[in-house]
Scaffold this motif. Structure first.
Motif, PDB file in Angstrom:
ATOM      1  N   VAL B 116     -15.458 -18.881   2.110  1.00 16.45           N
ATOM      2  CA  VAL B 116     -16.476 -18.105   2.836  1.00 16.45           C
ATOM      3  C   VAL B 116     -17.202 -19.023   3.824  1.00 16.45           C
ATOM      4  N   ILE B 117     -17.546 -20.217   3.370  1.00 15.85           N
ATOM      5  CA  ILE B 117     -18.214 -21.196   4.238  1.00 15.85           C
ATOM      6  C   ILE B 117     -17.334 -21.501   5.448  1.00 15.85           C
ATOM      7  N   LYS B 118     -16.059 -21.738   5.141  1.00 17.23           N
ATOM      8  CA  LYS B 118     -15.112 -22.091   6.190  1.00 17.23           C
ATOM      9  C   LYS B 118     -15.031 -20.982   7.243  1.00 17.23           C
ATOM     10  N   THR B 128     -25.688 -23.735   6.079  1.00 16.81           N
ATOM     11  CA  THR B 128     -26.246 -24.680   5.123  1.00 16.81           C
ATOM     12  C   THR B 128     -25.658 -24.350   3.754  1.00 16.81           C
ATOM     13  N   SER B 129     -25.038 -25.337   3.135  1.00 18.10           N
ATOM     14  CA  SER B 129     -24.444 -25.074   1.824  1.00 18.10           C
ATOM     15  C   SER B 129     -25.261 -25.739   0.735  1.00 18.10           C
ATOM     16  N   ALA B 147     -17.451 -31.111   4.766  1.00 14.55           N
ATOM     17  CA  ALA B 147     -16.658 -31.117   5.998  1.00 14.55           C
ATOM     18  C   ALA B 147     -16.765 -29.807   6.786  1.00 14.55           C
ATOM     19  N   VAL B 148     -17.081 -28.707   6.112  1.00 15.61           N
ATOM     20  CA  VAL B 148     -17.124 -27.425   6.830  1.00 15.61           C
ATOM     21  C   VAL B 148     -18.547 -26.866   6.954  1.00 15.61           C
ATOM     22  N   VAL B 184     -27.545 -14.834   2.991  1.00 15.05           N
ATOM     23  CA  VAL B 184     -27.215 -15.759   1.902  1.00 15.05           C
ATOM     24  C   VAL B 184     -25.965 -15.253   1.199  1.00 15.05           C
ATOM     25  N   PHE B 185     -25.049 -16.162   0.945  1.00  8.62           N
ATOM     26  CA  PHE B 185     -23.898 -15.860   0.089  1.00  8.62           C
ATOM     27  C   PHE B 185     -24.088 -16.632  -1.199  1.00  8.62           C
TER      28      PHE B 185
END
Lengths: 472, 278
Positions: B116-118, B128-129, B147-148, B184-185
């Motif tokens: 999902v981030i990617k 922001t993770s 990295a992503v 937000v996920f």
């Protein structure tokens, strides 16, 4: 002649031996044990070989009924099986699960004065005889036409049409979402009514005819219908069934211990949860199990519950036994095994224990009012008649509806307001060129044999389409 | 067909596996999952597709060893073949350029939030993770996620690495320090998702969760995976697996996940016996 006719009428309809109800209610082995050769021949001799047989017209796939019965009477059992297979790709299955009493046997002339010929039991006998002989004949198929057809769904409709088209020389591939072919024959109908080895044998027969089966392939997800055409398929048949379960949308229906019939039966039949922990998939072995509904699926569920060890297994049905859609034979089997029928009763709410598990089913008593559109008298709740049944497991078997995956991913495919695919007529032709459909995804939930009948008719139409395509 | 081409332990109980599944690899999008069976007698279990390589025809799965099926799966090695892989299933994540997205992954859920981030990053979002684990040794995919992401915050419950605390605390801090957050996920254990939704609810920040109920066929046929969203019954397999977290009945999900606890124990004991016999 007169003497001979008299003699024939004296033979009573041969009953089929069955497992004792007390014993069978605790095991998953098949209930009826099948005819012996002698019984089959005796029963076959009851057929008076009508010149204008009514029974054939009563069969959705036009089996030559007097023809195969004559061969049994002459003790040519293999010949009888081959005669059946001329028009019915799955005789061992139909002999077990067809509602003969509403079809071929209903119109049998012997039934006018006495009991009809036991056509279903004879069909089962001939098919079993051939399979158990280990010598299954593979008929010759027509030379390759060079045309490729994709079937979506390996249930009764898809298997029938695949058998028909492959014999005509077409290159047939079936795509099946589950890991095993058979559709409702595998996931829905329990072992005690239709042993899975029989379904496997029928599928194996189709593969020997040249049908390719790709399991674990959900069309509409891994590939779209349009992509099948891109890959070189000339026609597509959609026989995906009416696979989505219907719930009643009453309070508490999502509590733990409440299943759809689809889930309950899939766990037990497809995943073999009744053999847990030998097989990994678990199933709740309830002590007090209520099954809501009055159809064949409800009977299959409640009899499964008994075999899983239920002390009390109930059918909860809002009408009376007269309106019950299940086959009489199945209701009878369930009664013999100790199922308790609570008729004119409908659930209105489920009651939870402190862990979110169902512990009670609040029901209301019903009475029959005026007939509705279906002609059946409408069940009407009786005011202030609520009562609670103690249950720890519930199976909701009130029907199924269309699974929307195919319709949602196939542009231009016309569906009706309930999500079923619209077909032009009996040919199964849809609004998309080269796309055909049949079985429950067109008609809504029906029987195995009606799906096969639809498959048969679509096979003819697809064959014609492919041949015209060749010319054009 | 579904040959395992790579297997590595990311931590003591978490395994990454790369499996050949060419059709799935070609088709899958972020948020989708597969159902697999290790062998003919096995159970059907859903696992999110963490990554894929369409050219090699492989998909990447990450799972935590919790019961019999995942134990069996972890025992399989490179070159072994899975009995079945079915997919891609479920709706893909609805990806668009939301602006600033915060993606939270907890435990093995870090693997699930990774695709999902990617995808969010590729769609132009500022991401922001926040990833969290009980302790440093079981934290997974830190480098991959860094990295992503535009920014990565790590939290551990015991303070052995990164921020000392829960991912909920980190998210609350981000909100409190007036960071603009458009969506937000939140993906991880049910209690984590439930509490993250409570953090964002007062601010009206849209919060998407990915639900992991028990499934059987996972194609909409059985209803095992029913969840309650906005008071309506939904099937996670075909209607989800992602839903608006503020509308999800997490207590119901927790209860339904406990349906087979006893049988799961039996299966595990039975499995251990067999392992010892072997």
């Amino acid at each position: 002649m007169t003497d001979k006719k008299k003699k024939k009428e004296k033979i009573p309809r041969q009953s089929m031996p069955e497992q004792d109800p007390k014993v069978r209610a605790k095991n998953f082995d098949e209930v009826p044990l099948g005819y012996t050769e002698e019984q089959a021949v005796l029963e076959a001799k009851r057929c008076i070989q009508c010149k204008k047989p009514l029974c054939i017209a009563g069969c959705p796939v036009d089996v030559d009924i007097p023809g195969f019965i004559k061969l049994i009477a002459e003790r040519d059992f293999i010949g009888a099986a081959l005669k059946l297979k001329e028009t019915n790709a799955l005789p061992a299955i139909c002999g077990r699960v067809c509602p003969q009493e509403d079809q071929c046997e209903e119109v049998c002339i012997l039934g006018k004065k006495g009991e009809p010929v036991a056509i279903g039991r004879l069909e089962r006998f001939a098919a079993d005889y051939e399979r158990e002989s280990g010598n299954i004949m593979i008929p010759e198929v027509a030379p390759p036409t060079g045309k490729k057809v994709a079937m979506v769904g390996a249930g009764p409709a898809g298997l029938t049409i695949a058998g028909d088209l492959v014999k005509l020389g077409h290159d047939v591939t079936i795509f099946e979402a589950l890991h095993k072919a058979g559709g409702v024959l595998i996931y829905g109908i329990p072992e005690f009514r239709l042993p899975k080895s029989i379904v496997d044998a029928e599928v194996d027969y189709l593969e020997k005819l040249g049908v390719k089966i790709i399991t674990n392939a959900v069309i509409g997800r891994v590939k779209m219908v349009d992509e099948l055409f891109d890959e070189g398929f000339d026609a597509v048949f959609l026989g995906v069934g009416a696979g989505a379960p219907v719930f009643m949308n009453i309070p508490g229906e999502n509590l733990s211990g409440i299943y759809s019939a689809n889930e309950y039966l899939t766990r037990s039949n497809l995943m073999k949860a009744y053999r847990f922990p030998e097989y990994d998939t678990p199933i709740v072995r309830g002590k007090n199990v209520a099954v809501v509904g009055g159809g064949n699926v409800a009977m299959d569920s409640v009899r499964t519950a008994l075999r899983l060890g239920a002390e009390n297994a109930y059918i909860i049905y809002r009408r009376t036994d007269v309106e019950m859609p299940a086959r009489i034979e199945e209701v009878h089997h369930a009664e013999e095994e100790g199922v308790q029928f609570k008729l004119l009763t409908n659930p209105v709410e489920y009651i939870s224990d402190e862990d979110g598990w169902v512990k009670g089913m609040k029901c209301i008593r019903m009475e029959l009012g005026e007939p509705d559109e279906s002609g059946r008298r409408r069940p009407v709740p009786i005011k202030d008649s609520e009562f609670v049944i103690d249950v720890d497991t519930v199976v909701v078997a009130v029907g199924t509806m269309a699974n929307p995956v195919i319709a949602a991913t196939t542009p231009g495919l016309e569906i009706n307001r309930w999500g079923y695919i619209v077909t032009k007529d009996e040919t199964g032709e849809t609004s998309r060129k080269g796309v055909y459909a049949g079985g429950d995804i067109v008609t809504g939930s029906a029987t195995v044999i009606l799906a096969m009948g639809a498959g048969r008719k679509a096979a003819g139409a697809i064959d014609e389409y492919l041949r015209n395509k060749e010319q054009g | 067909m579904n040959r395992i081409t790579e297997k590595i332990y990311l931590s003591e109980n978490v395994v990454k596996m790369v499996v050949e599944a060419p059709d799935v690899a070609r088709k899958r999008k972020a948020g989708q999952f597969i159902v697999l069976m290790t062998d003919e007698k096995g159970e059907r279990i859903p696992l999110t597709i963490v990554d894929s390589d369409a050219e090699k025809g492989t998909i990447t799965l990450i799972f935590q060893i919790v019961g019999k099926t995942t134990s069996c799966l972890a025992e399989m090695n490179e070159g072994d073949t899975l009995f079945t892989v079915l997919g891609p299933l479920g709706h893909p994540t609805e990806i668009e350029n939301f602006g600033t997205a915060v993606c939270v992954g907890g435990g093995v859920g870090i693997g699930v939030v990774y695709p999902v981030i990617k995808a969010l990053k590729e769609a132009g979002n500022k991401v922001t993770s926040i990833i969290g684990a009980r302790t440093k040794d079981i934290l997974i995919l830190e480098d991959e996620i860094r990295a992503v992401s535009d920014e990565l915050i790590v939290a551990t419950d015991d303070g052995s690495y990164g921020v000392h605390g829960f991912v909920t605390n980190v998210l609350q801090d981000l909100i409190d320090s007036d960071n603009k957050i458009d969506i937000v996920f939140a993906i991880g254990p049910v209690p984590m998702m439930k509490f993250l939704c409570e953090v964002t609810r007062p601010y009206g920040i849209k919060t998407i969760v990915s639900l992991n109920p028990i499934m059987v066929d996972a194609t909409g046929m059985c209803g095992a995976c029913r969840v309650s969203v906005e008071g309506k019954t939904k099937f996670a397999c075909v209607d989800g697996p992602e839903f608006d977290g503020h509308e999800v009945d997490f207590d119901l999900l927790t209860n339904r996940l406990r349906t087979y606890l006893d049988q799961e124990k039996t299966a595990m004991e039975d499995y251990r016996c067999k392992c010892n016999d072997g």
